[in-house]
Write a protein that holds these residues in place. Structure first.
Motif, PDB file in Angstrom:
ATOM      1  N   ALA A   6      39.887  10.110 -28.870  1.00 18.00           N
ATOM      2  CA  ALA A   6      38.632  10.203 -28.104  1.00 18.00           C
ATOM      3  C   ALA A   6      38.950  10.260 -26.621  1.00 18.00           C
ATOM      4  O   ALA A   6      39.854   9.574 -26.141  1.00 18.00           O
ATOM      5  N   ILE A   7      38.183  11.086 -25.918  1.00 19.65           N
ATOM      6  CA  ILE A   7      38.370  11.274 -24.486  1.00 19.65           C
ATOM      7  C   ILE A   7      37.064  10.969 -23.763  1.00 19.65           C
ATOM      8  O   ILE A   7      36.038  11.571 -24.051  1.00 19.65           O
ATOM      9  N   ASP A   8      37.144  10.029 -22.831  1.00 20.95           N
ATOM     10  CA  ASP A   8      36.022   9.755 -21.926  1.00 20.95           C
ATOM     11  C   ASP A   8      36.418  10.365 -20.587  1.00 20.95           C
ATOM     12  O   ASP A   8      37.069   9.718 -19.764  1.00 20.95           O
ATOM     13  N   TYR A   9      36.066  11.630 -20.410  1.00 25.69           N
ATOM     14  CA  TYR A   9      36.495  12.396 -19.241  1.00 25.69           C
ATOM     15  C   TYR A   9      35.606  12.112 -18.045  1.00 25.69           C
ATOM     16  O   TYR A   9      34.381  12.094 -18.160  1.00 25.69           O
ATOM     17  N   GLY A  10      36.212  11.911 -16.899  1.00 28.52           N
ATOM     18  CA  GLY A  10      35.478  11.716 -15.657  1.00 28.52           C
ATOM     19  C   GLY A  10      36.126  12.498 -14.534  1.00 28.52           C
ATOM     20  O   GLY A  10      37.225  13.030 -14.689  1.00 28.52           O
ATOM     21  N   ALA A  26      39.804   2.011 -34.113  1.00 30.45           N
ATOM     22  CA  ALA A  26      39.981   2.673 -32.827  1.00 30.45           C
ATOM     23  C   ALA A  26      40.606   1.690 -31.854  1.00 30.45           C
ATOM     24  O   ALA A  26      40.204   0.531 -31.790  1.00 30.45           O
ATOM     25  N   SER A  27      41.579   2.167 -31.101  1.00 29.01           N
ATOM     26  CA  SER A  27      42.237   1.337 -30.093  1.00 29.01           C
ATOM     27  C   SER A  27      42.366   2.120 -28.797  1.00 29.01           C
ATOM     28  O   SER A  27      42.607   3.337 -28.823  1.00 29.01           O
ATOM     29  N   GLY A  28      42.225   1.417 -27.692  1.00 30.85           N
ATOM     30  CA  GLY A  28      42.438   2.059 -26.409  1.00 30.85           C
ATOM     31  C   GLY A  28      43.887   2.478 -26.286  1.00 30.85           C
ATOM     32  O   GLY A  28      44.789   1.733 -26.658  1.00 30.85           O
ATOM     33  N   LEU A  29      44.104   3.672 -25.776  1.00 31.74           N
ATOM     34  CA  LEU A  29      45.465   4.169 -25.591  1.00 31.74           C
ATOM     35  C   LEU A  29      45.876   4.024 -24.131  1.00 31.74           C
ATOM     36  O   LEU A  29      46.874   3.398 -23.825  1.00 31.74           O
ATOM     37  N   THR A  30      45.081   4.601 -23.236  1.00 33.13           N
ATOM     38  CA  THR A  30      45.414   4.553 -21.814  1.00 33.13           C
ATOM     39  C   THR A  30      44.271   5.125 -20.996  1.00 33.13           C
ATOM     40  O   THR A  30      43.318   5.686 -21.539  1.00 33.13           O
ATOM     41  N   THR A  31      44.389   5.008 -19.700  1.00 35.61           N
ATOM     42  CA  THR A  31      43.536   5.728 -18.759  1.00 35.61           C
ATOM     43  C   THR A  31      44.477   6.463 -17.826  1.00 35.61           C
ATOM     44  O   THR A  31      45.461   5.893 -17.349  1.00 35.61           O
ATOM     45  N   ILE A  32      44.179   7.734 -17.601  1.00 33.38           N
ATOM     46  CA  ILE A  32      45.035   8.568 -16.768  1.00 33.38           C
ATOM     47  C   ILE A  32      44.186   9.261 -15.704  1.00 33.38           C
ATOM     48  O   ILE A  32      42.972   9.392 -15.874  1.00 33.38           O
ATOM     49  N   PRO A  33      44.817   9.732 -14.637  1.00 33.33           N
ATOM     50  CA  PRO A  33      44.066  10.570 -13.698  1.00 33.33           C
ATOM     51  C   PRO A  33      43.609  11.836 -14.429  1.00 33.33           C
ATOM     52  O   PRO A  33      44.372  12.425 -15.201  1.00 33.33           O
ATOM     53  N   SER A  34      42.385  12.247 -14.216  1.00 36.65           N
ATOM     54  CA  SER A  34      41.842  13.407 -14.934  1.00 36.65           C
ATOM     55  C   SER A  34      42.665  14.669 -14.714  1.00 36.65           C
ATOM     56  O   SER A  34      42.777  15.502 -15.611  1.00 36.65           O
ATOM     57  N   ILE A  89      34.975  17.595 -31.242  1.00 32.73           N
ATOM     58  CA  ILE A  89      33.687  17.041 -31.648  1.00 32.73           C
ATOM     59  C   ILE A  89      33.061  16.404 -30.410  1.00 32.73           C
ATOM     60  O   ILE A  89      33.647  15.513 -29.802  1.00 32.73           O
ATOM     61  N   ARG A  90      31.891  16.880 -30.037  1.00 42.53           N
ATOM     62  CA  ARG A  90      31.182  16.301 -28.896  1.00 42.53           C
ATOM     63  C   ARG A  90      30.335  15.135 -29.397  1.00 42.53           C
ATOM     64  O   ARG A  90      29.659  15.253 -30.420  1.00 42.53           O
ATOM     65  N   VAL A  91      30.390  14.015 -28.685  1.00 47.85           N
ATOM     66  CA  VAL A  91      29.634  12.830 -29.087  1.00 47.85           C
ATOM     67  C   VAL A  91      28.861  12.283 -27.887  1.00 47.85           C
ATOM     68  O   VAL A  91      29.322  12.343 -26.756  1.00 47.85           O
ATOM     69  N   ASP A  92      27.698  11.766 -28.173  1.00 49.53           N
ATOM     70  CA  ASP A  92      26.837  11.159 -27.159  1.00 49.53           C
ATOM     71  C   ASP A  92      27.545   9.931 -26.591  1.00 49.53           C
ATOM     72  O   ASP A  92      27.954   9.043 -27.329  1.00 49.53           O
ATOM     73  N   GLU A  93      27.687   9.898 -25.288  1.00 46.34           N
ATOM     74  CA  GLU A  93      28.376   8.772 -24.676  1.00 46.34           C
ATOM     75  C   GLU A  93      27.445   7.860 -23.860  1.00 46.34           C
ATOM     76  O   GLU A  93      27.897   7.033 -23.085  1.00 46.34           O
ATOM     77  N   ARG A  94      26.142   8.015 -24.096  1.00 40.83           N
ATOM     78  CA  ARG A  94      25.198   7.156 -23.380  1.00 40.83           C
ATOM     79  C   ARG A  94      25.519   5.688 -23.646  1.00 40.83           C
ATOM     80  O   ARG A  94      25.795   5.309 -24.783  1.00 40.83           O
ATOM     81  N   PHE A  95      25.462   4.900 -22.632  1.00 41.41           N
ATOM     82  CA  PHE A  95      25.611   3.447 -22.670  1.00 41.41           C
ATOM     83  C   PHE A  95      27.036   2.957 -22.935  1.00 41.41           C
ATOM     84  O   PHE A  95      27.264   1.755 -22.964  1.00 41.41           O
ATOM     85  N   THR A  96      28.013   3.856 -23.138  1.00 41.64           N
ATOM     86  CA  THR A  96      29.348   3.353 -23.462  1.00 41.64           C
ATOM     87  C   THR A  96      29.957   2.557 -22.307  1.00 41.64           C
ATOM     88  O   THR A  96      30.619   1.554 -22.546  1.00 41.64           O
ATOM     89  N   LEU A 129      34.838   6.198 -30.090  1.00 40.31           N
ATOM     90  CA  LEU A 129      35.620   6.495 -31.287  1.00 40.31           C
ATOM     91  C   LEU A 129      35.265   5.571 -32.446  1.00 40.31           C
ATOM     92  O   LEU A 129      35.096   6.018 -33.580  1.00 40.31           O
ATOM     93  N   GLN A 130      35.119   4.271 -32.163  1.00 36.93           N
ATOM     94  CA  GLN A 130      34.773   3.343 -33.239  1.00 36.93           C
ATOM     95  C   GLN A 130      33.385   3.643 -33.793  1.00 36.93           C
ATOM     96  O   GLN A 130      33.161   3.577 -35.003  1.00 36.93           O
ATOM     97  N   ASP A 131      32.449   4.015 -32.911  1.00 40.92           N
ATOM     98  CA  ASP A 131      31.107   4.398 -33.361  1.00 40.92           C
ATOM     99  C   ASP A 131      31.177   5.627 -34.264  1.00 40.92           C
ATOM    100  O   ASP A 131      30.519   5.690 -35.307  1.00 40.92           O
ATOM    101  N   TYR A 132      31.990   6.592 -33.887  1.00 39.94           N
ATOM    102  CA  TYR A 132      32.158   7.796 -34.710  1.00 39.94           C
ATOM    103  C   TYR A 132      32.734   7.433 -36.076  1.00 39.94           C
ATOM    104  O   TYR A 132      32.263   7.916 -37.106  1.00 39.94           O
ATOM    105  N   LEU A 133      33.752   6.574 -36.094  1.00 36.96           N
ATOM    106  CA  LEU A 133      34.370   6.173 -37.362  1.00 36.96           C
ATOM    107  C   LEU A 133      33.361   5.459 -38.253  1.00 36.96           C
ATOM    108  O   LEU A 133      33.317   5.699 -39.456  1.00 36.96           O
ATOM    109  N   THR A 134      32.546   4.615 -37.660  1.00 39.25           N
ATOM    110  CA  THR A 134      31.541   3.874 -38.427  1.00 39.25           C
ATOM    111  C   THR A 134      30.534   4.839 -39.035  1.00 39.25           C
ATOM    112  O   THR A 134      30.193   4.721 -40.223  1.00 39.25           O
TER     113      THR A 134
END
Length: 138
Positions: A6-10, A26-34, A89-96, A129-134
Motif C-alpha cells: 500500500a502506498i500513501d502518496y503525498g 499489514a505492517s508499516g514498511l517505511t516512509t520515503i521522500p516522494s 487498486i485505488r482505495v479511499d483514504e479518507r480519515f486514514t 492496507l489492513q482495511d482492504y485485507l479485512t
C-alpha cells in the motif's frame, strides 16, 4: 503467496505498508521522500513478490476528489508507466491520517513522537492496507 503493498502518496513523503506472505497482516514498511518512490519500488519489487499495489485515493466528505487527487493521479500514471504489469487498486483514504494520529495516542506515544509526519504516513498506509485485507476476507 505474493504480498500486497500500500502506498500513501503525498507531495513530500510517501508512506508504504506491506502484507505478510499470507496476506493476513499489514505492517508499516517505511516512509520515503516522494521523489524516491519509483526507485525504491523498483528495488523492492526486485527482492519481493508483490501481487498488487493499493494507492490511496483522496476524497472529500461528499465523495468528490480532494485537492491532492491530481497529484496522486500523476503518480499513478508514472507508476503504471514503470510497472505496467502490476495490478493497481485505488482505495479511499479518507480519515486514514486522523486514524493514524489517534492510534499513536492510543498506543501511548509521546507528543514529540506524534509530531513525526513520516510515521503518520506509514501508519496511514498500514491502515489502508489492513482495511482492504479485512474487506477482502468478507
Amino acid at each position: 503467496m505474493p504480498r500486497i503493498l500500500a502506498i500513501d502518496y503525498g507531495q513530500k513523503r510517501t508512506g508504504i505498508a506491506v502484507t505478510d506472505e499470507l496476506q493476513i497482516i499489514a505492517s508499516g514498511l517505511t516512509t520515503i521522500p516522494s521523489s524516491e518512490a519509483i526507485p525504491f519500488l523498483k528495488d523492492y519489487f526486485s527482492k519481493e513478490k508483490v501481487e498488487a499495489v493499493l494507492i490511496g485515493e483522496p476524497k472529500q466528505m461528499n465523495g468528490e476528489p480532494s485537492q491532492s487527487a491530481s497529484i496522486i493521479k500523476g503518480f499513478v500514471t508514472h507508476f503504471t508507466n514503470h510497472f505496467p504489469d502490476m495490478k493497481v487498486i485505488r482505495v479511499d483514504e479518507r480519515f486514514t491520517s486522523k486514524m493514524a494520529f489517534q492510534s499513536m495516542i492510543d498506543n501511548g506515544m509521546k507528543k514529540k513522537q506524534r509530531q513525526n509526519k513520516a510515521l503518520i504516513d506509514e501508519i496511514s498506509a498500514t491502515i489502508m492496507l489492513q482495511d482492504y485485507l479485512t474487506r477482502k476476507m468478507f
